[in-house]
Design a protein around this motif. Structure first.
Motif, short mmCIF file in Angstrom:
data_model
loop_
_atom_site.label_atom_id
_atom_site.label_comp_id
_atom_site.label_asym_id
_atom_site.label_seq_id
_atom_site.Cartn_x
_atom_site.Cartn_y
_atom_site.Cartn_z
N ALA A 29 -8.99 -2.16 -2.18
CA ALA A 29 -8.91 -1.83 -0.76
C ALA A 29 -8.00 -0.62 -0.55
N ILE A 30 -8.35 0.20 0.44
CA ILE A 30 -7.55 1.38 0.75
C ILE A 30 -6.35 0.96 1.59
N ARG A 31 -5.18 1.17 1.09
CA ARG A 31 -3.93 0.88 1.80
C ARG A 31 -3.30 2.19 2.25
N PRO A 32 -2.49 2.17 3.31
CA PRO A 32 -1.84 3.41 3.77
C PRO A 32 -1.01 4.07 2.67
N TRP A 33 -0.36 3.29 1.83
CA TRP A 33 0.47 3.86 0.79
C TRP A 33 -0.34 4.39 -0.39
N ARG A 34 -1.65 4.13 -0.38
CA ARG A 34 -2.51 4.62 -1.45
C ARG A 34 -3.25 5.89 -1.03
#
Length: 375
Positions: A4-9
């Motif tokens: 999943a795309i996370r803000p920190w990624r």
């Protein structure tokens, strides 16, 4: 499976204009391209074409060849015809080589306009680029800065590299030419990173990034990964070259591994594996070594985890397309899509995993083809 795309990624790429290198877009919203450079004698068209074939198979988007003499530009026409990817002609001081390369079909000229002599010569080169649809790369290097800048700053420094790049850019702009990208390379990681950061703020042209003369395969990979990793993580970089004293194919492979590790581009199989320890239930290191070699022909992006024991194995397997975890008494667990699928004995581990990967890749490609037909 895709994490999943996370803000920190997420990496926010620097906004810049887009140019074309042959049919390959560079900059804007285009994927970050991977390129390399041949190390054959360019005048030997057969050897150069053979090497280009190999880097094409490895996934190179763009290839550069050095054109130091008229014999090289004479061979360039045959080389360009044979290549399936854009060919960049590397020119340093002789403006006629640049004109000959453009006429021979080069997609891009690597040249610093301020280094090729009079305004008339610059005008001729720019006109040749316009006439033949060539883009240009301004290639500033800390090892070959102009003498006046060395006298002004005392030594190669970020400000000197940026000033040199902008001076060359201004020359092209004055000739109403804006189809160019810029690089400000140095072998010193801190110098290169600081120069690229300054240049990224000073202009909106696409940036070709690299740590020049980084070293051999291992040392150069580490050095390049540190420098380019910092830039890419900061959103800087539209095309990359990993400069290694090694086979150009290795440059392409390392470039893709960098982009894959940052989630910027995926090509082929990403193998997640443990370093192994006394808990391993099979020879992890040898298995991964053979597996990576056996899977090098796969271009479809997918992930495989190979973990020696049940401590981290099941967790890693839930996040990969295919997972393999060592179990007791020579019986191991295979996961498909993050779910336990079946058990496997010691014999034939690699053969079994290769078959699973090939089947999964074929399934993904069939789905893509079906979607394309519907679209």
């Amino acid at each position: 499976m895709t994490a999943a795309i996370r803000p920190w990624r997420q990496i926010q790429r620097r906004k810049c204009r887009q140019i074309m290198v042959g049919k390959v877009p560079v900059g804007g919203d285009a994927p970050i391209t991977v390129q390399t450079m041949t190390n054959t004698v360019t005048a030997d068209a057969k050897a150069t074409i053979e090497q280009i074939r190999r880097v094409e198979e490895a996934g190179a988007d763009i290839v550069r060849v050095s054109c130091p003499d008229v014999e090289s530009t004479a061979a360039l026409r045959e080389i360009v015809r044979a290549a399936t990817i854009p060919v960049v002609a590397d020119i340093h001081f002789h403006y006629k080589r640049a004109i000959e390369a453009a006429e021979a079909g080069a997609a891009c000229l690597r040249i610093n306009p301020g280094n090729i002599g009079s305004a008339d010569r610059v005008r001729e080169v720019v006109q040749a680029a316009k006439d033949h649809g060539c883009s240009i790369r301004i290639g500033v290097n800390a090892g070959s800065l102009e003498q006046d800048l060395l006298e002004k700053y005392g030594e190669p420094c970020p400000e000197a590299l940026v000033e040199s790049a902008l001076d060359h850019a201004r020359i092209l702009e004055d000739h109403d030419f804006r189809e160019f990208k810029i690089s400000v390379k140095a072998s010193d990681v801190f110098l290169a990173v600081a120069a690229y950061q300054g240049l990224a703020e000073a202009c909106d042209y696409p940036l070709h990034i690299g740590i020049t003369e980084a070293g051999g395969l291992r040392a150069g990979t580490v050095k390049s990964s540190i420098g380019l990793g910092m830039l890419l993580w900061g959103g800087i970089g539209d095309t990359i070259r990993v400069s290694l004293s090694a086979d150009p194919v290795e440059e392409v492979k390392v470039g893709y591994e960098m982009l894959k590790s940052l989630g910027l581009r995926r090509r082929g199989v990403t193998v997640i594996s443990c370093p192994s320890c006394a808990r391993q239930q099979f020879d992890v290191i040898k298995t991964v070594e053979v597996l990576e070699d056996r899977l090098s022909h796969i271009t479809t992006p997918l992930s495989v985890s190979v973990i020696g024991c049940v401590v981290n194995g099941p967790g890693e397997a839930t996040m990969t397309d295919i997972g393999f975890t060592g179990g007791g008494k020579g019986t191991h667990q295979v996961y498909l899509g993050g779910v336990p699928a079946h058990r496997l004995k010691d014999e034939g581990i690699v053969d079994h995993l290769v078959k699973l990967v090939e089947a999964k890749a074929a399934e993904i490609e069939r789905a893509k083809a079906a979607e394309a037909v519907v679209a």
